[in-house]
Design a protein around this motif. Structure first.
Motif, PDB file in Angstrom:
ATOM      1  N   ALA A  20       0.839  -1.201   0.000  1.00  0.00           N
ATOM      2  CA  ALA A  20       0.000   0.000   0.000  1.00  0.00           C
ATOM      3  C   ALA A  20       0.873   1.250   0.000  1.00  0.00           C
ATOM      4  N   ASN A  21       2.011   1.193   0.691  1.00  0.00           N
ATOM      5  CA  ASN A  21       2.928   2.331   0.705  1.00  0.00           C
ATOM      6  C   ASN A  21       3.704   2.437  -0.602  1.00  0.00           C
ATOM      7  N   LYS A  22       4.069   1.308  -1.191  1.00  0.00           N
ATOM      8  CA  LYS A  22       4.855   1.299  -2.427  1.00  0.00           C
ATOM      9  C   LYS A  22       4.006   1.656  -3.647  1.00  0.00           C
ATOM     10  N   TYR A  23       2.772   1.179  -3.673  1.00  0.00           N
ATOM     11  CA  TYR A  23       1.854   1.432  -4.793  1.00  0.00           C
ATOM     12  C   TYR A  23       0.564   2.054  -4.256  1.00  0.00           C
ATOM     13  N   PRO A  24       0.570   3.376  -3.972  1.00  0.00           N
ATOM     14  CA  PRO A  24      -0.640   4.013  -3.416  1.00  0.00           C
ATOM     15  C   PRO A  24      -1.794   4.023  -4.421  1.00  0.00           C
ATOM     16  N   ILE A  25      -2.978   3.966  -3.889  1.00  0.00           N
ATOM     17  CA  ILE A  25      -4.188   3.866  -4.707  1.00  0.00           C
ATOM     18  C   ILE A  25      -4.342   5.053  -5.646  1.00  0.00           C
ATOM     19  N   ASP A  26      -3.939   6.241  -5.218  1.00  0.00           N
ATOM     20  CA  ASP A  26      -4.105   7.434  -6.060  1.00  0.00           C
ATOM     21  C   ASP A  26      -3.139   7.439  -7.248  1.00  0.00           C
ATOM     22  N   LYS A  27      -2.069   6.656  -7.187  1.00  0.00           N
ATOM     23  CA  LYS A  27      -1.104   6.608  -8.302  1.00  0.00           C
ATOM     24  C   LYS A  27      -1.357   5.451  -9.263  1.00  0.00           C
ATOM     25  N   VAL A  28      -1.786   4.296  -8.753  1.00  0.00           N
ATOM     26  CA  VAL A  28      -1.944   3.117  -9.626  1.00  0.00           C
ATOM     27  C   VAL A  28      -3.385   2.847 -10.023  1.00  0.00           C
ATOM     28  N   GLY A  29      -4.332   3.452  -9.358  1.00  0.00           N
ATOM     29  CA  GLY A  29      -5.735   3.219  -9.671  1.00  0.00           C
ATOM     30  C   GLY A  29      -6.318   2.112  -8.800  1.00  0.00           C
ATOM     31  N   VAL A  30      -7.620   2.111  -8.684  1.00  0.00           N
ATOM     32  CA  VAL A  30      -8.315   1.182  -7.789  1.00  0.00           C
ATOM     33  C   VAL A  30      -8.114  -0.269  -8.201  1.00  0.00           C
ATOM     34  N   ASN A  31      -8.258  -0.566  -9.486  1.00  0.00           N
ATOM     35  CA  ASN A  31      -8.167  -1.949  -9.949  1.00  0.00           C
ATOM     36  C   ASN A  31      -6.791  -2.553  -9.663  1.00  0.00           C
ATOM     37  N   LYS A  32      -5.740  -1.850 -10.059  1.00  0.00           N
ATOM     38  CA  LYS A  32      -4.386  -2.368  -9.843  1.00  0.00           C
ATOM     39  C   LYS A  32      -4.064  -2.432  -8.352  1.00  0.00           C
ATOM     40  N   TYR A  33      -4.516  -1.434  -7.588  1.00  0.00           N
ATOM     41  CA  TYR A  33      -4.294  -1.421  -6.149  1.00  0.00           C
ATOM     42  C   TYR A  33      -4.893  -2.667  -5.497  1.00  0.00           C
ATOM     43  N   LEU A  34      -6.133  -2.967  -5.834  1.00  0.00           N
ATOM     44  CA  LEU A  34      -6.785  -4.142  -5.255  1.00  0.00           C
ATOM     45  C   LEU A  34      -6.106  -5.431  -5.699  1.00  0.00           C
ATOM     46  N   SER A  35      -5.697  -5.492  -6.956  1.00  0.00           N
ATOM     47  CA  SER A  35      -5.002  -6.668  -7.467  1.00  0.00           C
ATOM     48  C   SER A  35      -3.710  -6.911  -6.682  1.00  0.00           C
ATOM     49  N   ILE A  36      -2.951  -5.844  -6.452  1.00  0.00           N
ATOM     50  CA  ILE A  36      -1.705  -5.940  -5.688  1.00  0.00           C
ATOM     51  C   ILE A  36      -1.990  -6.351  -4.247  1.00  0.00           C
ATOM     52  N   GLN A  37      -3.039  -5.807  -3.676  1.00  0.00           N
ATOM     53  CA  GLN A  37      -3.389  -6.145  -2.295  1.00  0.00           C
ATOM     54  C   GLN A  37      -3.803  -7.604  -2.163  1.00  0.00           C
ATOM     55  N   PHE A  38      -4.470  -8.147  -3.174  1.00  0.00           N
ATOM     56  CA  PHE A  38      -4.834  -9.564  -3.143  1.00  0.00           C
ATOM     57  C   PHE A  38      -3.584 -10.442  -3.132  1.00  0.00           C
ATOM     58  N   ILE A  39      -2.595 -10.079  -3.958  1.00  0.00           N
ATOM     59  CA  ILE A  39      -1.342 -10.839  -3.985  1.00  0.00           C
ATOM     60  C   ILE A  39      -0.658 -10.770  -2.632  1.00  0.00           C
ATOM     61  N   ALA A  40      -0.576  -9.567  -2.052  1.00  0.00           N
ATOM     62  CA  ALA A  40       0.063  -9.391  -0.748  1.00  0.00           C
ATOM     63  C   ALA A  40      -0.684 -10.155   0.345  1.00  0.00           C
ATOM     64  N   ALA A  41      -2.010 -10.164   0.271  1.00  0.00           N
ATOM     65  CA  ALA A  41      -2.809 -10.902   1.262  1.00  0.00           C
ATOM     66  C   ALA A  41      -2.559 -12.406   1.149  1.00  0.00           C
ATOM     67  N   LEU A  42      -2.431 -12.912  -0.069  1.00  0.00           N
ATOM     68  CA  LEU A  42      -2.117 -14.330  -0.248  1.00  0.00           C
ATOM     69  C   LEU A  42      -0.761 -14.661   0.379  1.00  0.00           C
ATOM     70  N   ILE A  43       0.217 -13.795   0.188  1.00  0.00           N
ATOM     71  CA  ILE A  43       1.543 -14.028   0.768  1.00  0.00           C
ATOM     72  C   ILE A  43       1.479 -13.967   2.283  1.00  0.00           C
ATOM     73  N   ASP A  44       0.785 -12.969   2.823  1.00  0.00           N
ATOM     74  CA  ASP A  44       0.666 -12.828   4.274  1.00  0.00           C
ATOM     75  C   ASP A  44       0.027 -14.048   4.927  1.00  0.00           C
ATOM     76  N   ASN A  45      -0.846 -14.702   4.207  1.00  0.00           N
ATOM     77  CA  ASN A  45      -1.584 -15.826   4.780  1.00  0.00           C
ATOM     78  C   ASN A  45      -1.115 -17.183   4.286  1.00  0.00           C
ATOM     79  N   GLY A  46       0.081 -17.242   3.698  1.00  0.00           N
ATOM     80  CA  GLY A  46       0.669 -18.511   3.295  1.00  0.00           C
ATOM     81  C   GLY A  46       0.011 -19.155   2.097  1.00  0.00           C
ATOM     82  N   GLY A  47      -0.701 -18.396   1.300  1.00  0.00           N
ATOM     83  CA  GLY A  47      -1.378 -18.954   0.142  1.00  0.00           C
ATOM     84  C   GLY A  47      -0.596 -18.840  -1.140  1.00  0.00           C
ATOM     85  N   LEU A  48       0.706 -18.553  -1.045  1.00  0.00           N
ATOM     86  CA  LEU A  48       1.486 -18.395  -2.257  1.00  0.00           C
ATOM     87  C   LEU A  48       2.843 -19.095  -2.146  1.00  0.00           C
TER      88      LEU A  48
END
Length: 118
Positions: A20-48
Motif C-alpha cells: 500500500a505504501n509502495k503502490y498508493p491507490i491514487d497513483k496506480v488506480g483502484v483496480n491495480k491497487y486491489l489486485s496488488i493487495q490480493f497478492i500481498a494478502a495471499l503471501i501474508d496468509n501462506g497462500g502463495l
C-alpha cells in the motif's frame, strides 16, 4: 472475509501495508491497487509460498473474480511476485512431473555491504 475498502484476509497484514505504501491507490488506480493487495494478502496468509505458480495464480484469479477486479495474467503475476517480494521461482520435480514453485528467500548483507540470497 476480505473487505473491499481495507482488503484484509486474516489478521496478518505485513506485506499488504508494504505494498500500500509502495503502490498508493491514487497513483496506480483502484483496480491495480486491489489486485496488488490480493497478492500481498495471499503471501501474508501462506497462500502463495511453496505453492506451484499455476495453483497460486488460480487462487489469485478466484479472488479477483469474486471482487470483480481485472487480474494480471499468469506471467505478469509471477513477475510481479518475484520483483516485489523476497520470493523466487524454483523448479521442482514430483511424481515424474516438473513444477515451478514460489520459494521465499532471505537477503543477507555482509561487512562489505554485498547482498546475498539465502
Amino acid at each position: 472475509m476480505a473487505k473491499l475498502n481495507e482488503v484484509q484476509i486474516g489478521s496478518n497484514k505485513i506485506e499488504q501495508i508494504k505494498m500500500a505504501n509502495k503502490y498508493p491507490i491514487d497513483k496506480v488506480g483502484v483496480n491495480k491497487y486491489l489486485s496488488i493487495q490480493f497478492i500481498a494478502a495471499l503471501i501474508d496468509n501462506g497462500g502463495l509460498v511453496d505453492w506451484s505458480t499455476f495453483s497460486a495464480h488460480k487462487r489469485y484469479m478466484k479472488l479477483c473474480e469474486h471482487y470483480d477486479v481485472t487480474p494480471l495474467n499468469q506471467i505478469s503475476f509471477s513477475l510481479f511476485v518475484v520483483n516485489n517480494f523476497n520470493i523466487e521461482v524454483k523448479d521442482k520435480k514430483a511424481f515424474g512431473k516438473k513444477f515451478r514453485v514460489f520459494r521465499r528467500f532471505r537477503v543477507v548483507q555482509d561487512g562489505s555491504r554485498r547482498t546475498y540470497k539465502l
